[in-house]
Design a protein around this motif. Structure first.
Motif: not given
Length: 343
Positions: A184-186, A236, A177, A180-181
């Motif tokens: 800013g990914a799904r 990113p 996580s 991903r955070d």
């Protein structure tokens, strides 16, 4: 020169302290008077960043030439000052994690001024000649192939050792996580880390743009301490991070250009490594050496890079690569060899 040498030395010191061995970490470039050691760092960084062709020429002429290395006034000066420091607090053994240090300790051991074992822990996958000095007692190498080369060229004992990485890289992986955070990914995005080293060097902006254009991967550039690079990245980008293990837990692959400590940390995490557009000299030779060992892939074109990433979607291929990289950690730990040298 870079953060990798420092990190290996610090981790070795931590491991020795656990074994009730007092360890003191010394940067040999700090021994050079008039802050010239810092000047050498800046000069090297400037060459790699702005004149890679110049560093490549120096590397080919002095680092990998078959001619014996010339006697260096700088090495003699560092050896003299290292000798003085050693006399202040006499050690039971000396371990070098940087090739200039290995030259200095070999010189001291050869002359009899250093009377305790001198070990060299080689941090490059491709062992160049400036690591090598027959005065040192033993060499710890990235793998057995490198160890055979060292023994052939120095006549000294050499062996492979497990990569020296912080323990968090070997522990159970997290949820991913954190990455991903940060990106800013799904949840179903394939996030690819692109490492530019501590100094943020190399053509990583172009690499990130190419991957983003493929539409299949989300590139995240690790810019190290180079804030100007971070501003240039369209997408990113992260600065210096102390949570690399957590970031790697959420990555699909690592693209690297230096063949250094970051690759070994990825190996420990089970994260596939692809070398691409490596920095000149030791970066390029290290990328080739890792690929020959079967622990990474060396992509030479944008098409090969995307193809290498696509192949990692095959679970069997991914597990096979991870097993080969994990096997590196089955070798004897470096601290065990050092502890034996202490008697």
């Amino acid at each position: 020169m870079g953060a990798g040498h420092d990190a290996v030395a610090a981790e070795l010191a931590r491991r020795m302290a656990v074994r009730d061995v007092e360890a003191s970490v010394l940067d040999v470039l700090d021994l050079v008077p008039l802050r010239l050691g810092d000047g050498l760092r800046r000069m090297y960084e400037g060459m790699v960043r702005s004149a890679p062709w110049l560093y490549e020429g120096i590397y080919r002429s002095f680092f990998v030439s078959r001619r014996p290395p010339p006697a260096s006034p700088l090495t003699a000066l560092i050896a003299s000052r290292l000798d003085a420091r050693i006399r202040e607090l006499p050690p039971d053994a000396v371990v070098s994690t940087f090739h200039v240090a290995a030259q200095a300790t070999g010189r001291l051991r050869d002359s009899g001024r250093l009377t305790v074992p001198s070990l060299v822990l080689v941090t490059d996958f491709a062992v160049h000649r400036l690591w090598l000095h027959a005065g040192n007692d033993r060499y710890l190498c990235p793998d057995e192939r490198a160890a055979r080369t060292v023994t052939e060229r120095t006549g000294r004992p050499a062996s492979g050792h497990a990569p020296v990485v912080r323990p968090e890289f070997r522990r159970r992986r997290g949820t991913g996580s954190a990455l991903r955070d940060a990106a800013g990914a799904r949840p179903d995005d394939r996030i690819v880390l692109i490492s530019a080293g501590a100094w943020g060097v190399g053509r990583v902006v172009e690499t990130a743009q190419g991957l983003a254009a493929s539409g299949r991967y989300v590139p995240v550039v690790l810019c190290g301490r180079n804030e100007r690079l971070r501003e240039r990245v369209y997408g990113p980008a992260l600065g210096w991070r102390d949570d690399m293990a957590a970031l790697m837990a959420g990555a699909y692959a690592l693209i690297d250009n230096a063949a250094g400590l970051t690759c070994r940390e990825a190996f420990a995490c089970g994260l596939p490594v692809i070398s691409y557009r490596p920095i000149p000299g030791h970066g390029r030779d290290g990328a080739a050496a890792m690929a020959r060992a079967g622990v990474s892939c060396y992509a030479r074109t944008p098409g090969e890079l995307v193809e290498a990433l696509d192949l990692l979607a095959d679970g069997a291929a991914r597990r096979s690569r991870a097993r080969r990289a994990a096997a590196l950690f089955d070798a004897v730990p470096a601290e065990r060899v050092i502890r034996a040298a202490l008697g």
